[in-house]
Scaffold this active site. Structure first.
Site, PDB file in Angstrom:
ATOM      1  N   TYR A 122     -12.423  -1.898  -2.960  1.00 22.31           N
ATOM      2  CA  TYR A 122     -12.977  -1.936  -1.607  1.00 22.31           C
ATOM      3  C   TYR A 122     -14.504  -1.917  -1.590  1.00 22.31           C
ATOM      4  O   TYR A 122     -15.098  -1.518  -0.587  1.00 22.31           O
ATOM      5  CB  TYR A 122     -12.388  -0.786  -0.789  1.00 22.31           C
ATOM      6  CG  TYR A 122     -10.947  -1.040  -0.374  1.00 22.31           C
ATOM      7  CD1 TYR A 122     -10.603  -2.224   0.287  1.00 22.31           C
ATOM      8  CD2 TYR A 122      -9.944  -0.115  -0.619  1.00 22.31           C
ATOM      9  CE1 TYR A 122      -9.297  -2.471   0.681  1.00 22.31           C
ATOM     10  CE2 TYR A 122      -8.631  -0.360  -0.224  1.00 22.31           C
ATOM     11  CZ  TYR A 122      -8.317  -1.546   0.423  1.00 22.31           C
ATOM     12  OH  TYR A 122      -7.026  -1.791   0.832  1.00 22.31           O
TER      13      TYR A 122
ATOM     14  N   HIS B  74      -2.229  -5.506   1.750  1.00 22.24           N
ATOM     15  CA  HIS B  74      -3.541  -6.157   1.648  1.00 22.24           C
ATOM     16  C   HIS B  74      -3.311  -7.488   0.955  1.00 22.24           C
ATOM     17  O   HIS B  74      -2.508  -7.575   0.024  1.00 22.24           O
ATOM     18  CB  HIS B  74      -4.491  -5.299   0.799  1.00 22.24           C
ATOM     19  CG  HIS B  74      -5.729  -6.020   0.355  1.00 22.24           C
ATOM     20  ND1 HIS B  74      -6.854  -6.104   1.135  1.00 22.24           N
ATOM     21  CD2 HIS B  74      -5.995  -6.722  -0.773  1.00 22.24           C
ATOM     22  CE1 HIS B  74      -7.772  -6.818   0.482  1.00 22.24           C
ATOM     23  NE2 HIS B  74      -7.275  -7.201  -0.677  1.00 22.24           N
TER      24      HIS B  74
ATOM     25  N   LYS C 203       0.815  -1.217   0.000  1.00 26.34           N
ATOM     26  CA  LYS C 203       0.000   0.000   0.000  1.00 26.34           C
ATOM     27  C   LYS C 203       0.858   1.280   0.000  1.00 26.34           C
ATOM     28  O   LYS C 203       2.061   1.231   0.282  1.00 26.34           O
ATOM     29  CB  LYS C 203      -0.917  -0.020   1.232  1.00 26.34           C
ATOM     30  CG  LYS C 203      -1.926  -1.186   1.246  1.00 26.34           C
ATOM     31  CD  LYS C 203      -2.899  -0.996   2.409  1.00 26.34           C
ATOM     32  CE  LYS C 203      -3.851  -2.151   2.529  1.00 26.34           C
ATOM     33  NZ  LYS C 203      -4.846  -1.930   3.618  1.00 26.34           N
TER      34      LYS C 203
ATOM     35  N   GLU D 290     -10.117  -9.137  -7.502  1.00 28.70           N
ATOM     36  CA  GLU D 290      -9.073  -8.117  -7.300  1.00 28.70           C
ATOM     37  C   GLU D 290      -7.963  -8.210  -8.352  1.00 28.70           C
ATOM     38  O   GLU D 290      -7.435  -7.183  -8.788  1.00 28.70           O
ATOM     39  CB  GLU D 290      -8.465  -8.274  -5.901  1.00 28.70           C
ATOM     40  CG  GLU D 290      -9.470  -7.954  -4.797  1.00 28.70           C
ATOM     41  CD  GLU D 290      -8.992  -8.370  -3.406  1.00 28.70           C
ATOM     42  OE1 GLU D 290      -7.839  -8.808  -3.253  1.00 28.70           O
ATOM     43  OE2 GLU D 290      -9.796  -8.233  -2.464  1.00 28.70           O
TER      44      GLU D 290
ATOM     45  N   ARG E 127      -2.190 -14.730   4.158  1.00 26.45           N
ATOM     46  CA  ARG E 127      -2.986 -14.076   5.213  1.00 26.45           C
ATOM     47  C   ARG E 127      -2.301 -14.242   6.572  1.00 26.45           C
ATOM     48  O   ARG E 127      -2.301 -13.332   7.391  1.00 26.45           O
ATOM     49  CB  ARG E 127      -4.400 -14.688   5.280  1.00 26.45           C
ATOM     50  CG  ARG E 127      -5.210 -14.538   4.007  1.00 26.45           C
ATOM     51  CD  ARG E 127      -5.805 -13.182   3.815  1.00 26.45           C
ATOM     52  NE  ARG E 127      -6.759 -12.830   4.840  1.00 26.45           N
ATOM     53  CZ  ARG E 127      -7.383 -11.653   4.886  1.00 26.45           C
ATOM     54  NH1 ARG E 127      -7.139 -10.754   3.939  1.00 26.45           N
ATOM     55  NH2 ARG E 127      -8.235 -11.383   5.827  1.00 26.45           N
TER      56      ARG E 127
ATOM     57  N   ASN F 238      -1.879   0.026   7.221  1.00 25.83           N
ATOM     58  CA  ASN F 238      -1.402  -1.299   7.655  1.00 25.83           C
ATOM     59  C   ASN F 238      -0.558  -1.974   6.574  1.00 25.83           C
ATOM     60  O   ASN F 238      -0.465  -3.191   6.519  1.00 25.83           O
ATOM     61  CB  ASN F 238      -2.579  -2.172   8.122  1.00 25.83           C
ATOM     62  CG  ASN F 238      -3.585  -2.450   7.030  1.00 25.83           C
ATOM     63  OD1 ASN F 238      -3.466  -1.950   5.912  1.00 25.83           O
ATOM     64  ND2 ASN F 238      -4.579  -3.268   7.332  1.00 25.83           N
TER      65      ASN F 238
ATOM     66  N   ARG G 185       2.352  -6.784   9.094  1.00 28.60           N
ATOM     67  CA  ARG G 185       1.623  -5.642   9.683  1.00 28.60           C
ATOM     68  C   ARG G 185       2.142  -5.300  11.076  1.00 28.60           C
ATOM     69  O   ARG G 185       2.189  -4.117  11.452  1.00 28.60           O
ATOM     70  CB  ARG G 185       0.129  -5.932   9.685  1.00 28.60           C
ATOM     71  CG  ARG G 185      -0.487  -5.777   8.283  1.00 28.60           C
ATOM     72  CD  ARG G 185      -1.856  -6.363   8.230  1.00 28.60           C
ATOM     73  NE  ARG G 185      -2.598  -5.986   7.031  1.00 28.60           N
ATOM     74  CZ  ARG G 185      -3.717  -6.605   6.651  1.00 28.60           C
ATOM     75  NH1 ARG G 185      -4.205  -7.606   7.364  1.00 28.60           N
ATOM     76  NH2 ARG G 185      -4.347  -6.216   5.557  1.00 28.60           N
TER      77      ARG G 185
HETATM   78  P1  CMP Z   1      -7.363  -4.430   3.900  1.00 26.78           P
HETATM   79  O1  CMP Z   1      -6.849  -5.804   4.125  1.00 26.78           O
HETATM   80  O2  CMP Z   1      -6.773  -3.638   2.800  1.00 26.78           O
HETATM   81  O3  CMP Z   1      -8.949  -4.524   3.679  1.00 26.78           O
HETATM   82  C1  CMP Z   1      -9.815  -3.476   4.005  1.00 26.78           C
HETATM   83  C2  CMP Z   1      -9.113  -2.369   4.709  1.00 26.78           C
HETATM   84  O4  CMP Z   1      -9.957  -1.494   5.390  1.00 26.78           O
HETATM   85  C3  CMP Z   1      -8.244  -2.954   5.790  1.00 26.78           C
HETATM   86  O5  CMP Z   1      -7.138  -3.607   5.244  1.00 26.78           O
HETATM   87  C4  CMP Z   1      -7.937  -1.735   6.632  1.00 26.78           C
HETATM   88  O6  CMP Z   1      -6.842  -1.002   6.115  1.00 26.78           O
HETATM   89  C5  CMP Z   1      -9.212  -0.927   6.449  1.00 26.78           C
HETATM   90  N1  CMP Z   1     -10.042  -0.967   7.646  1.00 26.78           N
HETATM   91  C6  CMP Z   1     -10.719  -2.009   8.139  1.00 26.78           C
HETATM   92  N2  CMP Z   1     -11.365  -1.663   9.264  1.00 26.78           N
HETATM   93  C7  CMP Z   1     -11.089  -0.359   9.456  1.00 26.78           C
HETATM   94  C8  CMP Z   1     -11.449   0.579  10.454  1.00 26.78           C
HETATM   95  N3  CMP Z   1     -12.258   0.249  11.470  1.00 26.78           N
HETATM   96  N4  CMP Z   1     -10.976   1.837  10.338  1.00 26.78           N
HETATM   97  C9  CMP Z   1     -10.169   2.181   9.320  1.00 26.78           C
HETATM   98  N5  CMP Z   1      -9.790   1.327   8.344  1.00 26.78           N
HETATM   99  C10 CMP Z   1     -10.235   0.081   8.422  1.00 26.78           C
END
Ligand code: CMP
Length: 137
Positions: free
Chosen positions: A50, A116, A10, A127, A86, A113, A103
């Site tokens: 998303y 993904h 990211k 995706e 994962r 984080n 992470r």
């Molecule tokens: P990702 O694995 O990219 O999939 C969805 C993303 O949404 C997740 O990682 C986080 O970066 C983001 N995400 C999920 N929950 C929250 C939250 N409560 N607040 C902010 N970002 C979130």
């Protein structure tokens, strides 16, 4: 069975020059890199990525964050690739991610984080086409 999966590095990791460290860890875990792409997502592509989170309070800031800088997409191959990737990236919230996961090592918040990973075969197939439009299973 050799399986394919998708990892996204990211914008936070890109801006902090963590790309090399993350790819090194992926290679040490036995993944082969089948394809790699550096891509700046359009608003439409970011929303499609998303889509399952549309309507949640974090959707708009998440879409904006993923467009802050390019994303590096890796098409990866390994035995049990989806589950293993994962596991080694760790939980969404870096504070809850197991030690030495990507992470836990580099994430700074639930949004920032660093990576993904596709969470299922279905998610992967959707995706992967955003980053590798010619992908054939
Ligand atoms: P990702 O694995 O990219 O999939 C969805 C993303 O949404 C997740 O990682 C986080 O970066 C983001 N995400 C999920 N929950 C929250 C939250 N409560 N607040 C902010 N970002 C979130």
């Amino acid at each position: 069975m050799i399986e394919q999966t998708l990892l996204l590095i990211k914008p936070d990791a890109f801006k902090r020059r963590l790309v090399g460290k993350i790819i090194t860890q992926i290679e040490q875990e036995g993944f082969n890199i089948a394809e790699i792409s550096l891509k700046s997502l359009t608003q439409e592509e970011a929303e499609a990525l998303y889509e399952v989170h549309r309507g949640k309070d974090f959707f708009e800031p998440l879409v904006s964050f993923i467009r802050e800088a390019p994303v590096i997409a890796l098409l990866l191959e390994r035995k049990g690739a989806i589950g293993h990737l994962r596991k080694i990236i760790g939980k969404t919230n870096p504070d809850e991610a197991a030690p030495q996961t990507i992470r836990a090592l580099y994430g700074t918040s639930i949004r920032r984080n660093v990576v993904h990973a596709a969470e299922s075969r279905e998610a992967f197939e959707k995706e992967v086409r955003i980053f590798f439009p010619d992908f054939k299973p």
